[in-house]
Enzyme design. Structure first.
Site, PDB file in Angstrom:
ATOM      1  N   LYS A  51       0.846  -1.202   0.000  1.00 27.29           N
ATOM      2  CA  LYS A  51       0.000   0.000   0.000  1.00 27.29           C
ATOM      3  C   LYS A  51       0.877   1.246   0.000  1.00 27.29           C
ATOM      4  CE  LYS A  51      -3.935  -2.322   2.061  1.00 27.29           C
ATOM      5  NZ  LYS A  51      -4.661  -2.764   3.250  1.00 27.29           N
ATOM      6  N   GLN A  95      -5.209  -1.363   9.271  1.00 24.55           N
ATOM      7  CA  GLN A  95      -5.105  -2.716   8.710  1.00 24.55           C
ATOM      8  C   GLN A  95      -5.748  -3.736   9.653  1.00 24.55           C
ATOM      9  OE1 GLN A  95      -3.978  -3.348   5.651  1.00 24.55           O
ATOM     10  NE2 GLN A  95      -4.189  -5.562   5.817  1.00 24.55           N
ATOM     11  N   ASP A 118     -11.595   2.622   3.350  1.00 24.66           N
ATOM     12  CA  ASP A 118     -12.031   1.220   3.285  1.00 24.66           C
ATOM     13  C   ASP A 118     -13.533   1.097   3.019  1.00 24.66           C
ATOM     14  OD1 ASP A 118     -10.095  -0.824   3.605  1.00 24.66           O
ATOM     15  OD2 ASP A 118      -9.799  -0.272   5.704  1.00 24.66           O
TER      16      ASP A 118
END
Ligand code: GUN
Length: 280
Positions: A51, A95, A118
């Site tokens: 990422k 995460q 997200d």
């Protein structure tokens, strides 16, 4: 047809790179993504590294904040609240999975919906299910973009989703409903999964069971999207038996090289979208 997720993701990143150059000349700033990683889960470490790498590659500001696995929940929540207020940060991602003593729900609900790249915050989940503008979870968005490459008009298609997770199955169903698909969500208690799959024009498999979907489960000319990443003795395999299903399906995503690369590209896309909304 084998759907090339790697190439599609590369193209998406190239487009984002150009968009970010334009945004920089308009706003004199670029999107910024902050990723929080707690603990040392090996898979999470690899995801987060990628990422960071790709967000820098497309020209964003990128930062990873790492905490040991015994960090107190309040430290994470305080950091999120600080990032919520920081104008340079367009997107925040924590995460998953998190250690057991940290509430995933509290963490997700502390992220400002406008910075929730997200698409996990209940406000974004609600907006997606109501058909309003929102961040869309990266994995189903990646699946959706690959599907649209094969078939522009999904109206009236019967889509069968295997797996009902918040991460993939449920948002995938919302995306397909929006396109006027007839959607069936199947799960571990579904009576006859093979029978359901045989009705499908589109199958999205996201359950984490190696090679679950067999050749005789798939209607001729169906489109099959495989989200599974399963470590086996013979290497990484998907939730679909690729050798069998690729002989029957009209189009199929490989594992690796299918949905996987799209997920990070979609995260970058979501960060750019958050930046644009914040500046509009
Ligand atoms: N862990 C595995 N997939 C994801 C994802 O899409 N988002 C976050 N935050 N964590 C993950």
């Amino acid at each position: 047809m084998i759907i090339d997720g790697k190439k599609t993701a590369e193209k998406l990143r190239e487009d984002l790179k150009k968009k970010i150059i334009d945004l920089k000349s308009t706003f004199n700033s670029v999107p910024g993504l902050t990723v929080i990683l707690v603990g040392d889960d090996p898979a999470s470490k690899i995801y987060v590294k990628n990422k960071e790498k790709f967000s820098k590659e497309v020209g964003m500001n990128s930062e990873v904040i790492r905490y040991p696995k015994n960090v107190e929940e309040s430290v994470i929540l305080d950091k999120i609240m600080e990032l919520n207020k920081d104008k340079k940060i367009s997107g925040i991602l924590v995460q998953l999975p998190l250690p057991k003593h940290i509430s995933k729900k509290k963490v997700i609900e502390t992220i400002l919906p406008a910075k929730d790249v997200d698409g996990f915050h209940p406000v974004n989940v609600g907006n997606l299910s109501s058909g309003y503008d929102s961040s869309i979870p990266c994995t189903p968005l990646g699946c959706f973009l690959l599907l649209k490459k094969v078939e522009k008009n999904l109206s009236g298609k019967h889509a069968v989703i295997i797996g009902r997770s918040n991460l993939n199955g449920k948002p995938m169903a919302q995306l397909l409903l929006k396109e006027n698909c007839t959607v069936t969500i199947t799960h571990s208690k579904t009576k006859d999964l093979k029978e359901e799959c045989l009705k499908a024009d589109i199958i999205v498999a996201a359950v984490g069971k190696p090679k679950l979907v067999k050749g005789d489960w798939v209607k001729k000319n169906a489109i099959v999207i495989d989200v599974g990443i399963n470590k086996t003795e013979s290497g990484i395999v998907g939730d679909v038996d690729f050798d069998e299903v690729s002989k029957v399906a009209r189009a199929i995503t490989p594992v690796p090289g299918g949905v996987g690369p799209m997920t990070i590209a979609c995260l970058l896309n979501n960060t750019v979208e958050c930046f644009k909304r914040a500046n509009s």
